[in-house]
Design a protein around this motif. Structure first.
Motif, PDB file in Angstrom:
ATOM      1  N   GLU A 199       0.838  -1.205   0.000  1.00  0.00           N
ATOM      2  CA  GLU A 199       0.000   0.000   0.000  1.00  0.00           C
ATOM      3  C   GLU A 199       0.873   1.256   0.000  1.00  0.00           C
ATOM      4  OE1 GLU A 199      -3.184   0.121  -0.417  1.00  0.00           O
ATOM      5  OE2 GLU A 199      -3.874  -1.919   0.053  1.00  0.00           O
ATOM      6  N   LEU A 234       2.127   1.867  -3.386  1.00  0.00           N
ATOM      7  CA  LEU A 234       1.063   2.463  -4.213  1.00  0.00           C
ATOM      8  C   LEU A 234       1.012   3.976  -3.982  1.00  0.00           C
ATOM      9  CD1 LEU A 234      -1.387   1.920  -6.125  1.00  0.00           C
ATOM     10  CD2 LEU A 234      -2.770   1.488  -4.120  1.00  0.00           C
ATOM     11  N   MET A 261       3.972  -8.667  -5.664  1.00  0.00           N
ATOM     12  CA  MET A 261       4.235  -9.411  -4.437  1.00  0.00           C
ATOM     13  C   MET A 261       3.709 -10.828  -4.571  1.00  0.00           C
ATOM     14  SD  MET A 261       2.789  -6.302  -2.066  1.00  0.00           S
ATOM     15  CE  MET A 261       2.120  -7.407  -0.885  1.00  0.00           C
ATOM     16  N   SER A 262       4.421 -11.735  -3.959  1.00  0.00           N
ATOM     17  CA  SER A 262       3.981 -13.121  -4.010  1.00  0.00           C
ATOM     18  C   SER A 262       4.130 -13.700  -2.612  1.00  0.00           C
ATOM     19  CB  SER A 262       4.842 -13.871  -5.007  1.00  0.00           C
ATOM     20  OG  SER A 262       4.459 -15.196  -5.039  1.00  0.00           O
ATOM     21  N   GLU A 322       8.798  -7.729 -14.246  1.00  0.00           N
ATOM     22  CA  GLU A 322       7.522  -8.409 -14.512  1.00  0.00           C
ATOM     23  C   GLU A 322       7.294  -9.567 -13.544  1.00  0.00           C
ATOM     24  OE1 GLU A 322       5.299  -7.699 -16.969  1.00  0.00           O
ATOM     25  OE2 GLU A 322       6.431  -6.121 -17.965  1.00  0.00           O
ATOM     26  N   SER A 323       8.370 -10.136 -12.998  1.00  0.00           N
ATOM     27  CA  SER A 323       8.237 -11.327 -12.148  1.00  0.00           C
ATOM     28  C   SER A 323       7.752 -10.946 -10.762  1.00  0.00           C
ATOM     29  CB  SER A 323       9.587 -12.028 -12.005  1.00  0.00           C
ATOM     30  OG  SER A 323      10.162 -12.261 -13.268  1.00  0.00           O
ATOM     31  N   LYS A 361     -15.326  -4.227  -0.940  1.00  0.00           N
ATOM     32  CA  LYS A 361     -14.433  -3.377  -1.751  1.00  0.00           C
ATOM     33  C   LYS A 361     -14.458  -3.754  -3.232  1.00  0.00           C
ATOM     34  CE  LYS A 361     -10.152  -6.002  -1.028  1.00  0.00           C
ATOM     35  NZ  LYS A 361      -8.809  -6.048  -0.516  1.00  0.00           N
ATOM     36  N   GLN A 414      -7.759   2.436  -8.313  1.00  0.00           N
ATOM     37  CA  GLN A 414      -6.656   1.495  -8.275  1.00  0.00           C
ATOM     38  C   GLN A 414      -6.485   0.914  -6.875  1.00  0.00           C
ATOM     39  OE1 GLN A 414      -2.644   2.857  -9.134  1.00  0.00           O
ATOM     40  NE2 GLN A 414      -2.477   1.399 -10.818  1.00  0.00           N
ATOM     41  N   LEU A 415      -6.388  -0.404  -6.802  1.00  0.00           N
ATOM     42  CA  LEU A 415      -6.241  -1.069  -5.511  1.00  0.00           C
ATOM     43  C   LEU A 415      -5.129  -2.100  -5.581  1.00  0.00           C
ATOM     44  CD1 LEU A 415      -9.868  -2.019  -4.335  1.00  0.00           C
ATOM     45  CD2 LEU A 415      -8.406  -0.238  -3.412  1.00  0.00           C
ATOM     46  N   LEU A 416      -4.526  -2.355  -4.436  1.00  0.00           N
ATOM     47  CA  LEU A 416      -3.580  -3.459  -4.337  1.00  0.00           C
ATOM     48  C   LEU A 416      -4.404  -4.715  -4.071  1.00  0.00           C
ATOM     49  CD1 LEU A 416      -0.511  -4.296  -4.037  1.00  0.00           C
ATOM     50  CD2 LEU A 416      -0.870  -4.052  -1.586  1.00  0.00           C
ATOM     51  N   LEU A 457      -4.984  -9.080  -4.216  1.00  0.00           N
ATOM     52  CA  LEU A 457      -4.511 -10.451  -4.369  1.00  0.00           C
ATOM     53  C   LEU A 457      -5.070 -10.970  -5.697  1.00  0.00           C
ATOM     54  CD1 LEU A 457      -3.136 -12.802  -2.705  1.00  0.00           C
ATOM     55  CD2 LEU A 457      -5.427 -13.420  -1.956  1.00  0.00           C
ATOM     56  N   GLU A 486      -9.767 -17.952  -2.037  1.00  0.00           N
ATOM     57  CA  GLU A 486     -10.184 -16.561  -1.799  1.00  0.00           C
ATOM     58  C   GLU A 486     -11.121 -16.039  -2.887  1.00  0.00           C
ATOM     59  OE1 GLU A 486      -7.040 -17.524  -1.918  1.00  0.00           O
ATOM     60  OE2 GLU A 486      -6.247 -17.356   0.127  1.00  0.00           O
ATOM     61  N   THR A 505      -0.504 -12.181 -15.477  1.00  0.00           N
ATOM     62  CA  THR A 505      -0.343 -11.329 -14.298  1.00  0.00           C
ATOM     63  C   THR A 505      -1.680 -11.200 -13.570  1.00  0.00           C
ATOM     64  OG1 THR A 505      -0.950  -9.307 -15.473  1.00  0.00           O
ATOM     65  CG2 THR A 505       1.391  -9.877 -15.470  1.00  0.00           C
ATOM     66  N   GLU A 520      -3.197  -8.362 -12.861  1.00  0.00           N
ATOM     67  CA  GLU A 520      -4.047  -7.383 -13.560  1.00  0.00           C
ATOM     68  C   GLU A 520      -4.762  -8.040 -14.726  1.00  0.00           C
ATOM     69  OE1 GLU A 520      -0.775  -7.281 -12.630  1.00  0.00           O
ATOM     70  OE2 GLU A 520       0.063  -5.529 -13.626  1.00  0.00           O
ATOM     71  N   THR A 566      -0.753 -21.043  -8.898  1.00  0.00           N
ATOM     72  CA  THR A 566      -0.627 -20.448  -7.555  1.00  0.00           C
ATOM     73  C   THR A 566      -0.032 -19.046  -7.592  1.00  0.00           C
ATOM     74  OG1 THR A 566      -0.340 -22.652  -6.683  1.00  0.00           O
ATOM     75  CG2 THR A 566       0.317 -20.848  -5.252  1.00  0.00           C
ATOM     76  N   ARG A 567       0.957 -18.836  -8.484  1.00  0.00           N
ATOM     77  CA  ARG A 567       1.641 -17.538  -8.504  1.00  0.00           C
ATOM     78  C   ARG A 567       0.795 -16.422  -9.105  1.00  0.00           C
ATOM     79  NH1 ARG A 567       5.537 -17.584  -4.695  1.00  0.00           N
ATOM     80  NH2 ARG A 567       6.869 -19.397  -4.939  1.00  0.00           N
ATOM     81  N   HIS A 623      -2.012 -16.201  -5.740  1.00  0.00           N
ATOM     82  CA  HIS A 623      -1.463 -15.690  -4.487  1.00  0.00           C
ATOM     83  C   HIS A 623      -0.390 -14.628  -4.686  1.00  0.00           C
ATOM     84  CE1 HIS A 623      -3.068 -19.218  -1.867  1.00  0.00           C
ATOM     85  NE2 HIS A 623      -4.002 -18.369  -2.238  1.00  0.00           N
ATOM     86  N   SER A 624      -0.459 -13.891  -5.806  1.00  0.00           N
ATOM     87  CA  SER A 624       0.384 -12.716  -5.945  1.00  0.00           C
ATOM     88  C   SER A 624      -0.480 -11.478  -5.791  1.00  0.00           C
ATOM     89  CB  SER A 624       1.052 -12.688  -7.323  1.00  0.00           C
ATOM     90  OG  SER A 624       2.129 -13.595  -7.341  1.00  0.00           O
ATOM     91  N   ASN A 625       0.144 -10.380  -5.441  1.00  0.00           N
ATOM     92  CA  ASN A 625      -0.551  -9.099  -5.308  1.00  0.00           C
ATOM     93  C   ASN A 625       0.002  -8.120  -6.326  1.00  0.00           C
ATOM     94  OD1 ASN A 625      -2.174  -8.890  -2.512  1.00  0.00           O
ATOM     95  ND2 ASN A 625      -0.387 -10.195  -2.224  1.00  0.00           N
ATOM     96  N   PHE A 635      -1.061  -3.934  -8.279  1.00  0.00           N
ATOM     97  CA  PHE A 635      -2.035  -2.841  -8.411  1.00  0.00           C
ATOM     98  C   PHE A 635      -2.993  -3.189  -9.540  1.00  0.00           C
ATOM     99  CE2 PHE A 635       1.752   0.070  -7.218  1.00  0.00           C
ATOM    100  CZ  PHE A 635       1.657  -0.341  -5.902  1.00  0.00           C
ATOM    101  N   GLY A 687       6.466 -13.364 -17.512  1.00  0.00           N
ATOM    102  CA  GLY A 687       7.190 -12.373 -16.705  1.00  0.00           C
ATOM    103  C   GLY A 687       8.663 -12.748 -16.556  1.00  0.00           C
TER     104      GLY A 687
END
Lengths: 198, 621
Positions: free
Chosen positions: A25, A28, A36-37, A59-60, B3, B12-14, B16, B43, B145, B147, B173-174, B177-179, B181, B252
């Motif tokens: 956050e 951002l 993030m992973s 990108e990773s 949300k 724009q949000l961060l 998962l 989730e 990704t 996004e 999984t990646r 379980h990645s985050n 924007f 990526g």
């Protein structure tokens, strides 16, 4: 824009994922791209929780062995276990309060000496900042704020282009209301500790 | 407001990955969703469940993946955009529906999300579900990704309606379980009611109808290939005589790798996001001016085989590399350095890796294997079953099932000898008990019992098998994060409009003649009941009822007070640690202690201790 790769390791329940979320956050707010992973699922069952945060131009969302620029650990033996993620330039920040693995209690492993761990972490990497984060978290108000203490130390190093103010704003918006003041105090204490350590 | 329900395009949000996917479904106007929870997809379900409580979206936790696909298929065949979510192995359960639903098709968009788990972070295998697309004849989409996972949802629903077929949306999984924007887009209007138009020549798959439907499916597949050839999801970037074809998260790693190697001007990348059917015309065009091509895909050589076939069909003989002993593996997940290394090797690029830390003199660090929580009732049951069998001098075989309690296979509990898939502990118990002379005691959780364990139990009663089936009823689907199941009291969770199914009544109705209900934290009584069940010839069922500790803690319903070890009473036998291995124990100067922050007062160790040295912590008045 360059890329900064951060690994955060902790024992399940220490609040690693929340710390990562706060940092995300704050990124951002700072217009700093981040991917993030995280590996969870077994997190609440006492295992190791590892987050990878890749800031900047990449990108990773995961980090290969030897490619972390910074390692933040909430527990000293976990810092040592995560050394495979480090190279000789990696900056390491760790709490020194041990969380004894259960395997030690049942006689299937010996917990390394703190001084041995400190020496190894310092010698093999690009520098170690270490202190007792649990003590500082308790001073801030609750042991649960260990994660914020370590965030404070991380931001103090200036390795990430994220100003402290943005992290504090993120703490306000991301962590539970009842804990915001404690968390910010914990962040400040960690920030100071890193200042004194370096 | 949730949300992900906020109608604010551009926000724009961060998020998962799984949140982004749920938001993508909302933006696509999904009106109906169903799933059986499974990591790494859980989730998505959780967010849709929450959103269904504050909107007209319909969401249900179905009892298994097959049922969830059936309910979804019917909604989609009534013109409502519908989403069905599962982990990769869940698609095996739903495969029977999938294969013939492809013949029938859909009238409203239907997306089947399968979350694959390379490296098996929380799964029993790492099967590559893209093959289900090939097997069923359905389109497969794969985001690279977080996004894109959101954006691709609308595309997937549109594609499904264009083809009149369900679309498989494959993540790993990646992604889940990645985050990252994520920017919100417009939300399409949500339609939650439709109309089923009877069309037996499409919807009733008797052989005469199905023969015609298979023709239609193959025509649809051809149409899908034409769309894939022109799809924006299959995109080329860069320029050069070297070529890389990649999918999913590998994209990526490829992008970063080319930059690190300094060859962005020598290689062209074809990112495949629409991976089944393979866009053959696009691939042939990509291959034709290349000297060498490398395929980068985790899992099986799914694209590689199709790309090689395409080259052959087009008379192209360039080297096409991918999985081999020297380059990529079919095992586990990839990472940036593996991909960079393989690109360098395949294209003969010099590259020096950064100097890693020498780990040779680092002492071994004690492991932290996942363990049953402090105060978990499963531990008590496992201890009691072992104790009962030991007292009866009985050697037991213990098939187990999928859930937290699978962890009971670890010593000292060692109550898990065979674990294969959801619900299998009843079926496998029948086979083991028939051909072995040992007593068989199998374990299943409440949710897994409803999922598919119940079928094996029915079979066991009918065929008069001889084993003890222990249903570990902790009143919630614990492993995946505390989702409801039919045995749960939904009103207690503040959800109205559900019914509750009593496991004991079900077991009785199935014709089981020996049923006992135990309270695992009452050790002596439980052991006595278990002995009776073990002694019974035929199918005996034990229902161990105790709320999941972690869940009880989260809803503040834990009543127990922590225990401590009274030093002058403890003779250091360590039965507590050795028999129970509760993570609340630790050693201090070679004496056993209990971590009061972790102990929830289940008292099972106090009942095990031969000296009665474990007593509640006295609270100061």
């Amino acid at each position: 824009m360059g890329t900064t790769r951060l690994i955060i390791v902790a024992v399940g329940g220490q609040g690693n994922l929340l710390a990562s979320k706060v940092l995300g956050e704050a990124a951002l707010l700072s217009d700093l791209p981040v991917r993030m992973s995280e590996i969870h699922g077994m997190a609440q069952r006492g295992g190791v929780v590892e987050s990878a945060l890749v800031f900047g131009d990449a990108e990773s969302s995961i980090i290969s062995d030897g490619e972390a620029d910074v390692l933040v650990s909430f527990e000293p033996s976990e810092a040592l276990r995560a050394l495979n993620k480090c190279n000789i330039k990696t900056k390491v920040i760790t709490s020194l309060s041990p969380v004894q693995p259960f395997t030690v209690a049942i006689g299937r492993g010996i917990y390394p000496e703190i001084d041995t761990m400190k020496k190894l972490l310092d010698e093999k990497t690009g520098g170690l900042i270490s202190f007792d984060a649990v003590e500082l978290a308790e001073k801030a108000g609750t042991v649960m704020s260990v994660n914020m203490v370590l965030l404070g130390a991380l931001i103090q190093t200036g390795i990430l282009p994220i100003p402290a103010e943005n992290v504090k704003t993120a703490i306000q918006t991301t962590t539970k209301k009842a804990f915001v003041d404690i968390n910010i105090k914990a962040f400040d204490l960690g920030f100071e500790a890193a200042q004194n350590a370096s | 407001m949730h949300k992900l329900l906020v109608d604010d395009p551009g926000k724009q949000l961060l998020l998962l990955g799984n949140e982004a996917i749920a938001r993508g479904a909302i933006e696509a106007g999904v009106g109906f969703a169903a799933s059986y929870p499974g990591t790494p997809s859980s989730e998505i379900s959780l967010n849709l469940f929450q959103m269904s409580k504050e909107s007209d979206l319909y969401y249900e936790y179905s009892i298994n993946e097959k049922v969830s696909m059936e309910v979804t298929a019917a909604a989609a065949n009534s013109g409502v955009r519908s989403l069905c979510i599962m982990k990769h192995v869940g698609l095996n359960v739903a495969a029977d529906v999938l294969m013939t639903l492809a013949y029938i098709g859909v009238t409203g968009g239907m997306v089947i999300l399968t979350a694959d788990d390379p490296f098996m972070f929380s799964s029993q295998n790492e099967q590559d579900n893209r093959y289900y697309g090939k097997l069923a004849g359905l389109a497969v989409l794969e985001p690279s990704t977080v996004e894109e996972a959101k954006e691709m949802m609308t595309y997937a629903f549109d594609l499904s309606e264009e083809l009149g077929e369900p679309v498989i949306f494959r993540t790993t999984t990646r992604i889940n379980h990645s985050n990252a924007f994520v920017s919100f887009s417009e939300m399409k209007e949500r339609k939650t009611k439709g109309e089923f138009i009877k069309d037996p020549m499409r919807c009733v798959t008797v052989p005469a109808v199905a023969r015609g439907l298979h023709v239609k499916l193959l025509e649809n597949l051809k149409k899908a290939e034409e769309i894939a050839d022109k799809s924006e999801l299959n995109r080329r970037s860069g320029k050069g005589s070297l070529g890389i074809i990649c999918n999913g998260v590998s994209y990526g790693y490829v992008a970063d790798g080319l930059k690190d190697l300094g060859i962005t001007d020598k290689a062209e990348v074809l990112r495949i996001g629409f991976s089944n059917p393979l866009p053959k015309a696009l691939v042939a065009d990509f291959l034709k001016d290349k000297d060498r091509v490398l395929i980068v895909e985790e899992g099986e050589p799914f694209m590689e085989e199709a790309v090689k076939a395409t080259a052959q069909e087009n008379g192209l003989t360039l080297p096409i590399m991918g999985k081999s002993d020297e380059l990529f593996s079919r095992l586990y997940e990839y990472d940036p350095s593996t991909v960079r290394g393989c690109i360098a090797k395949a294209f003969d690029i010099d590259y020096t890796e950064s100097e890693v830390v020498d780990l040779t003199d680092v002492p071994e660090i004690p492991n932290r294997p996942p363990n049953l929580c402090a105060g978990c009732s499963h531990r008590a049951v496992f201890y009691e079953v072992n104790k009962a069998a030991k007292d009866m001098e009985m050697d037991i075989i213990c098939p187990s099932d999928i859930g937290c309690y699978t962890l009971g296979f670890l010593p000292p509990l060692s109550t898990g000898d065979f674990v294969v898939c959801m619900g299998a502990s009843s079926g496998t118990a029948a086979g083991f008990s028939t051909v072995n002379d040992k007593k068989v005691v199998s374990f299943v959780g409440d949710s897994t019992f409803f999922h598919s364990g119940i079928s094996g139990l029915m079979n066991a009663v009918f065929n008069n098998h001889n084993f003890t089936y222990v249903i570990l009823d902790n009143r919630i689907t614990a492993m995946t994060g505390h989702q409801p199941n039919p045995g749960v009291d939904m009103e207690e969770m503040n959800f109205q409009g559900y019914n509750k199914i009593d496991i004991e009544e079900v077991v009785k109705a199935l014709g089981v003649k020996h049923i006992s209900v135990i309270k695992p934290f009452n050790s002596r009584k439980s052991i006595a009941s278990i002995k009776e069940a073990l002694d019974y010839k035929g199918v005996s069922v034990i229902i161990a009822k105790e709320r999941c500790t972690l869940y009880a803690k989260s809803v503040k319903k834990l009543k127990g007070k922590p225990f401590q070890i009274v030093e002058d009473k403890c003779l250091n036998h360590r039965d507590c640690i050795n028999e129970l291995a509760c993570p609340a124990f630790y050693l201090e100067n070679d004496a056993v202690k209990i971590n009061a922050d972790m102990c929830v007062g289940c008292s099972i160790c106090a009942q095990v201790c031969p000296e009665n040295a474990i007593l509640p912590v006295k609270t100061k008045e």
